[in-house]
Design a protein around this motif. Structure first.
Motif, PDB file in Angstrom:
ATOM      1  N   LEU A 136      21.563   1.979  16.743  1.00 15.12           N
ATOM      2  CA  LEU A 136      21.397   2.959  15.667  1.00 15.12           C
ATOM      3  C   LEU A 136      20.177   3.836  15.947  1.00 15.12           C
ATOM      4  N   GLN A 137      19.100   3.241  16.443  1.00 11.75           N
ATOM      5  CA  GLN A 137      17.905   4.020  16.759  1.00 11.75           C
ATOM      6  C   GLN A 137      18.210   5.069  17.830  1.00 11.75           C
ATOM      7  N   SER A 138      18.965   4.684  18.824  1.00 13.49           N
ATOM      8  CA  SER A 138      19.352   5.622  19.881  1.00 13.49           C
ATOM      9  C   SER A 138      20.186   6.775  19.312  1.00 13.49           C
ATOM     10  N   GLN A 139      21.150   6.461  18.462  1.00 12.38           N
ATOM     11  CA  GLN A 139      21.993   7.494  17.848  1.00 12.38           C
ATOM     12  C   GLN A 139      21.178   8.386  16.911  1.00 12.38           C
ATOM     13  N   THR A 140      20.235   7.781  16.198  1.00 14.37           N
ATOM     14  CA  THR A 140      19.368   8.537  15.289  1.00 14.37           C
ATOM     15  C   THR A 140      18.508   9.516  16.076  1.00 14.37           C
ATOM     16  N   ARG A 141      17.898   9.042  17.143  1.00 20.18           N
ATOM     17  CA  ARG A 141      17.059   9.918  17.973  1.00 20.18           C
ATOM     18  C   ARG A 141      17.884  11.074  18.544  1.00 20.18           C
ATOM     19  N   GLN A 142      19.098  10.766  18.949  1.00 20.72           N
ATOM     20  CA  GLN A 142      19.980  11.815  19.480  1.00 20.72           C
ATOM     21  C   GLN A 142      20.290  12.847  18.392  1.00 20.72           C
ATOM     22  N   ALA A 143      20.588  12.398  17.194  1.00 18.41           N
ATOM     23  CA  ALA A 143      20.917  13.301  16.089  1.00 18.41           C
ATOM     24  C   ALA A 143      19.715  14.126  15.641  1.00 18.41           C
ATOM     25  N   LEU A 144      18.512  13.634  15.884  1.00 22.32           N
ATOM     26  CA  LEU A 144      17.292  14.340  15.473  1.00 22.32           C
ATOM     27  C   LEU A 144      16.857  15.410  16.469  1.00 22.32           C
ATOM     28  N   LYS A 145      17.444  15.415  17.653  1.00 20.29           N
ATOM     29  CA  LYS A 145      17.055  16.405  18.665  1.00 20.29           C
ATOM     30  C   LYS A 145      17.246  17.813  18.114  1.00 20.29           C
ATOM     31  N   GLY A 146      16.241  18.638  18.339  1.00 17.99           N
ATOM     32  CA  GLY A 146      16.308  20.030  17.904  1.00 17.99           C
ATOM     33  C   GLY A 146      15.597  20.300  16.587  1.00 17.99           C
ATOM     34  N   PHE A 147      15.281  19.260  15.844  1.00 13.82           N
ATOM     35  CA  PHE A 147      14.511  19.443  14.610  1.00 13.82           C
ATOM     36  C   PHE A 147      13.028  19.485  14.971  1.00 13.82           C
ATOM     37  N   GLY A 148      12.286  20.414  14.383  1.00 16.91           N
ATOM     38  CA  GLY A 148      10.847  20.466  14.579  1.00 16.91           C
ATOM     39  C   GLY A 148      10.166  19.409  13.731  1.00 16.91           C
ATOM     40  N   GLY A 157       8.785  12.357  -0.947  1.00 17.86           N
ATOM     41  CA  GLY A 157       8.919  10.911  -0.842  1.00 17.86           C
ATOM     42  C   GLY A 157       9.965  10.314  -1.760  1.00 17.86           C
ATOM     43  N   ASN A 158      10.841  11.153  -2.322  1.00 19.10           N
ATOM     44  CA  ASN A 158      11.925  10.662  -3.176  1.00 19.10           C
ATOM     45  C   ASN A 158      13.138  10.308  -2.318  1.00 19.10           C
ATOM     46  N   LEU A 159      13.677   9.115  -2.517  1.00 21.19           N
ATOM     47  CA  LEU A 159      14.862   8.694  -1.786  1.00 21.19           C
ATOM     48  C   LEU A 159      16.050   9.555  -2.214  1.00 21.19           C
ATOM     49  N   VAL A 160      16.717  10.186  -1.253  1.00 23.24           N
ATOM     50  CA  VAL A 160      17.862  11.032  -1.582  1.00 23.24           C
ATOM     51  C   VAL A 160      19.189  10.486  -1.039  1.00 23.24           C
ATOM     52  N   GLU A 161      19.110   9.617  -0.029  1.00 21.31           N
ATOM     53  CA  GLU A 161      20.355   9.076   0.520  1.00 21.31           C
ATOM     54  C   GLU A 161      20.051   7.806   1.305  1.00 21.31           C
ATOM     55  N   THR A 162      20.992   6.861   1.256  1.00 21.97           N
ATOM     56  CA  THR A 162      20.896   5.621   2.022  1.00 21.97           C
ATOM     57  C   THR A 162      22.126   5.524   2.909  1.00 21.97           C
ATOM     58  N   LEU A 163      21.904   5.308   4.194  1.00 26.02           N
ATOM     59  CA  LEU A 163      23.000   5.163   5.153  1.00 26.02           C
ATOM     60  C   LEU A 163      22.893   3.775   5.769  1.00 26.02           C
ATOM     61  N   GLN A 164      23.822   2.902   5.418  1.00 31.76           N
ATOM     62  CA  GLN A 164      23.785   1.535   5.936  1.00 31.76           C
ATOM     63  C   GLN A 164      24.813   1.368   7.038  1.00 31.76           C
ATOM     64  N   GLY A 165      24.446   0.598   8.041  1.00 33.47           N
ATOM     65  CA  GLY A 165      25.354   0.292   9.136  1.00 33.47           C
ATOM     66  C   GLY A 165      25.249   1.281  10.281  1.00 33.47           C
ATOM     67  N   MET A 166      25.901   0.913  11.355  1.00 32.87           N
ATOM     68  CA  MET A 166      25.906   1.724  12.571  1.00 32.87           C
ATOM     69  C   MET A 166      26.639   3.033  12.330  1.00 32.87           C
ATOM     70  N   ARG A 167      26.043   4.130  12.768  1.00 34.86           N
ATOM     71  CA  ARG A 167      26.649   5.454  12.635  1.00 34.86           C
ATOM     72  C   ARG A 167      26.423   6.224  13.933  1.00 34.86           C
ATOM     73  N   PRO A 168      27.425   6.977  14.371  1.00 33.45           N
ATOM     74  CA  PRO A 168      27.222   7.798  15.570  1.00 33.45           C
ATOM     75  C   PRO A 168      26.390   9.048  15.238  1.00 33.45           C
ATOM     76  N   ALA A 169      25.768   9.601  16.258  1.00 34.80           N
ATOM     77  CA  ALA A 169      24.927  10.788  16.088  1.00 34.80           C
ATOM     78  C   ALA A 169      25.696  11.930  15.427  1.00 34.80           C
ATOM     79  N   ALA A 170      26.957  12.087  15.779  1.00 36.02           N
ATOM     80  CA  ALA A 170      27.762  13.176  15.205  1.00 36.02           C
ATOM     81  C   ALA A 170      27.914  13.023  13.695  1.00 36.02           C
ATOM     82  N   GLU A 171      27.875  11.816  13.184  1.00 34.45           N
ATOM     83  CA  GLU A 171      27.955  11.579  11.746  1.00 34.45           C
ATOM     84  C   GLU A 171      26.581  11.720  11.083  1.00 34.45           C
ATOM     85  N   LEU A 172      25.542  11.357  11.810  1.00 33.71           N
ATOM     86  CA  LEU A 172      24.188  11.437  11.265  1.00 33.71           C
ATOM     87  C   LEU A 172      23.677  12.871  11.179  1.00 33.71           C
TER      88      LEU A 172
END
Length: 128
Positions: A55-67, A104-119
């Protein structure tokens, strides 16, 4: 002699890269950065869990391009007291991403493995 100097340069470069990598990991675990004006993705993470690491790997991939001023990524390591406390505060297990607005307000919770394309779309909504 030139080889030794070249070796020192390479070693120095590797040391600089390693230092930056360690500092980045320390910054990722600094949960006090939450609510400081930048929307934040916090991964509730167990570093010994293969699914968490995927999940960390997919998250890092999905975050690419954000400043860094658009979206930041933090890790709540449940092997630490701070990480356990954080996960307990939100009542979530590891393999979870918590998305917070800049205040710092929680707006969404994503549980479980997700691919970068979904994140990626969830991160884009958060960054707006």
């Amino acid at each position: 002699m030139a080889w030794i100097g070249g070796g020192v340069v390479v070693l120095g470069g590797a040391t600089l890269f390693g230092t930056r990598s360690v500092l980045a990991k320390v910054a990722e675990r600094d949960l006090t950065r939450l609510g400081q004006g930048v929307p934040t993705v916090v991964q509730v993470h167990d570093p010994q869990c293969p699914t968490c690491n995927a999940l960390q790997s997919q998250t890092r991939q999905a975050l690419k391009g954000f400043g860094q001023d658009e979206l930041q990524y933090l890790v709540a390591d449940i092997k630490t007291q701070e990480g356990q406390s954080f996960a307990g505060r939100y009542g979530v297990p590891h393999v979870t991403l918590l998305l917070f607005d800049g205040e710092g307000n929680l707006v969404e919770t994503l549980q479980g493995m997700r691919p970068a394309a979904e994140l990626r779309p969830a991160f884009e909504r958060l960054a707006k």
